[in-house]
Design an enzyme around this catalytic site. Structure first.
Site, PDB file in Angstrom:
ATOM      1  N   HIS A  17      80.694  24.021  73.249  1.00 18.67           N
ATOM      2  CA  HIS A  17      81.249  23.265  72.221  1.00 18.67           C
ATOM      3  C   HIS A  17      82.120  24.097  71.064  1.00 18.67           C
ATOM      4  CE1 HIS A  17      78.388  19.847  73.614  1.00 18.67           C
ATOM      5  NE2 HIS A  17      79.633  19.823  74.278  1.00 18.67           N
ATOM      6  N   LYS A  41      75.053   7.279  78.935  1.00 16.75           N
ATOM      7  CA  LYS A  41      73.909   7.855  78.784  1.00 16.75           C
ATOM      8  C   LYS A  41      72.992   7.193  78.012  1.00 16.75           C
ATOM      9  CE  LYS A  41      76.320  12.589  78.741  1.00 16.75           C
ATOM     10  NZ  LYS A  41      76.865  13.473  77.958  1.00 16.75           N
ATOM     11  N   ARG A  91      84.821  22.915  81.634  1.00 19.16           N
ATOM     12  CA  ARG A  91      83.965  24.106  82.248  1.00 19.16           C
ATOM     13  C   ARG A  91      84.256  24.300  83.704  1.00 19.16           C
ATOM     14  NH1 ARG A  91      78.735  20.837  80.372  1.00 19.16           N
ATOM     15  NH2 ARG A  91      80.160  19.473  81.404  1.00 19.16           N
ATOM     16  N   SER A 128      74.947  19.825  77.731  1.00 19.65           N
ATOM     17  CA  SER A 128      74.020  19.350  76.861  1.00 19.65           C
ATOM     18  C   SER A 128      72.794  18.767  77.750  1.00 19.65           C
ATOM     19  CB  SER A 128      74.417  18.116  75.901  1.00 19.65           C
ATOM     20  OG  SER A 128      75.641  18.843  75.269  1.00 19.65           O
TER      21      SER A 128
HETATM   22  O1  PNS Z   1      80.137  14.778  75.590  1.00 24.28           O
HETATM   23  P1  PNS Z   1      80.389  13.788  76.542  1.00 24.28           P
HETATM   24  O2  PNS Z   1      79.343  13.091  76.736  1.00 24.28           O
HETATM   25  O3  PNS Z   1      81.267  14.186  77.608  1.00 24.28           O
HETATM   26  O4  PNS Z   1      81.462  12.769  75.731  1.00 24.28           O
HETATM   27  C1  PNS Z   1      81.962  11.401  76.330  1.00 24.28           C
HETATM   28  C2  PNS Z   1      82.500  10.760  75.110  1.00 24.28           C
HETATM   29  C3  PNS Z   1      81.619  10.657  73.999  1.00 24.28           C
HETATM   30  C4  PNS Z   1      83.944  11.499  74.717  1.00 24.28           C
HETATM   31  C5  PNS Z   1      82.778   9.398  75.935  1.00 24.28           C
HETATM   32  O5  PNS Z   1      81.897   8.965  76.517  1.00 24.28           O
HETATM   33  C6  PNS Z   1      83.702   8.675  75.050  1.00 24.28           C
HETATM   34  O6  PNS Z   1      84.740   8.551  74.926  1.00 24.28           O
HETATM   35  N1  PNS Z   1      82.757   7.654  74.219  1.00 24.28           N
HETATM   36  C7  PNS Z   1      83.442   6.605  73.444  1.00 24.28           C
HETATM   37  C8  PNS Z   1      83.481   5.429  74.025  1.00 24.28           C
HETATM   38  C9  PNS Z   1      85.010   5.210  74.677  1.00 24.28           C
HETATM   39  O7  PNS Z   1      86.123   5.550  73.956  1.00 24.28           O
HETATM   40  N2  PNS Z   1      85.034   4.980  76.122  1.00 24.28           N
HETATM   41  C10 PNS Z   1      86.270   4.910  76.837  1.00 24.28           C
HETATM   42  C11 PNS Z   1      86.556   6.296  77.295  1.00 24.28           C
HETATM   43  S1  PNS Z   1      88.148   6.410  78.170  1.00 24.28           S
END
Ligand code: PNS
Length: 160
Positions: A17, A41, A91, A128
């Site tokens: 990150h 999650k 990645r 993570s």
């Molecule tokens: O680090 P991660 O877990 O891959 O991040 C995922 C994250 C937090 C970016 C994704 O779950 C997210 O965008 N969450 C916020 C809710 C949202 O906008 N959902 C629609 C995604 S298109």
């Protein structure tokens, strides 16, 4: 002024990150790092405020980075912070399908494009989810995370 939003769950924030934040900092005038909840999650290892603090401490050498912690839609946040682009790290090919779908959904909702930065190969195995698992089982992840995160993980798992 180009503002890039780098959203993630950052539970915990790791060297992969940090690499993306540093590279985005070299490309854009302002980088907003947003620690969000990933609804797919479970309960996070670290609460929202702890994650925000760890990111703040980890990026303190970068002058044009802001950190926010929130719940809700990335697309809405991107509009609120005036983001010109959303930045995500890739990645491996395995990241691509899900990231592509999120990029398309966020573009649909906000009109804001997502730019992908390929992570360095030295970071491509860091995730993570694996760090949480290794830390919980007593493994040492301190070489894979910034020092402030390593300190919090040691506090959380004191016998390790
Ligand atoms: O680090 P991660 O877990 O891959 O991040 C995922 C994250 C937090 C970016 C994704 O779950 C997210 O965008 N969450 C916020 C809710 C949202 O906008 N959902 C629609 C995604 S298109």
């Amino acid at each position: 002024m180009t503002v890039a939003l780098f959203p993630g769950s950052f539970d915990p924030f790791h060297d992969g990150h940090l690499e993306i934040v540093e590279r985005a900092h070299g490309l854009f005038e302002t980088v907003v790092v947003a620690a969000l909840r990933n609804p797919s999650k479970g309960e996070p290892l670290f609460g929202a405020e702890a994650r925000r603090e760890m990111i703040c401490e980890s990026v303190s050498h970068l002058a044009r980075v802001r950190i926010v912690s929130m719940t809700g839609l990335v697309a809405r946040l991107a509009t609120e912070v005036g983001a010109d682009v959303i930045v995500k790290g890739l990645r491996a090919v395995s990241d691509f399908e899900h990231e592509m779908q999120m990029a398309q959904m966020n573009q649909h909702l906000s009109g804001i494009d997502t730019l992908f930065i390929a992570s360095g190969s030295e970071h491509s195995f860091i995730a993570s989810r694996l760090l949480r698992e290794v830390a919980r089982l007593g493994g040492d992840v301190s070489a894979l995370v910034p020092a402030p995160v390593a300190a919090r993980i040691k506090e959380r798992f004191p016998s390790r």
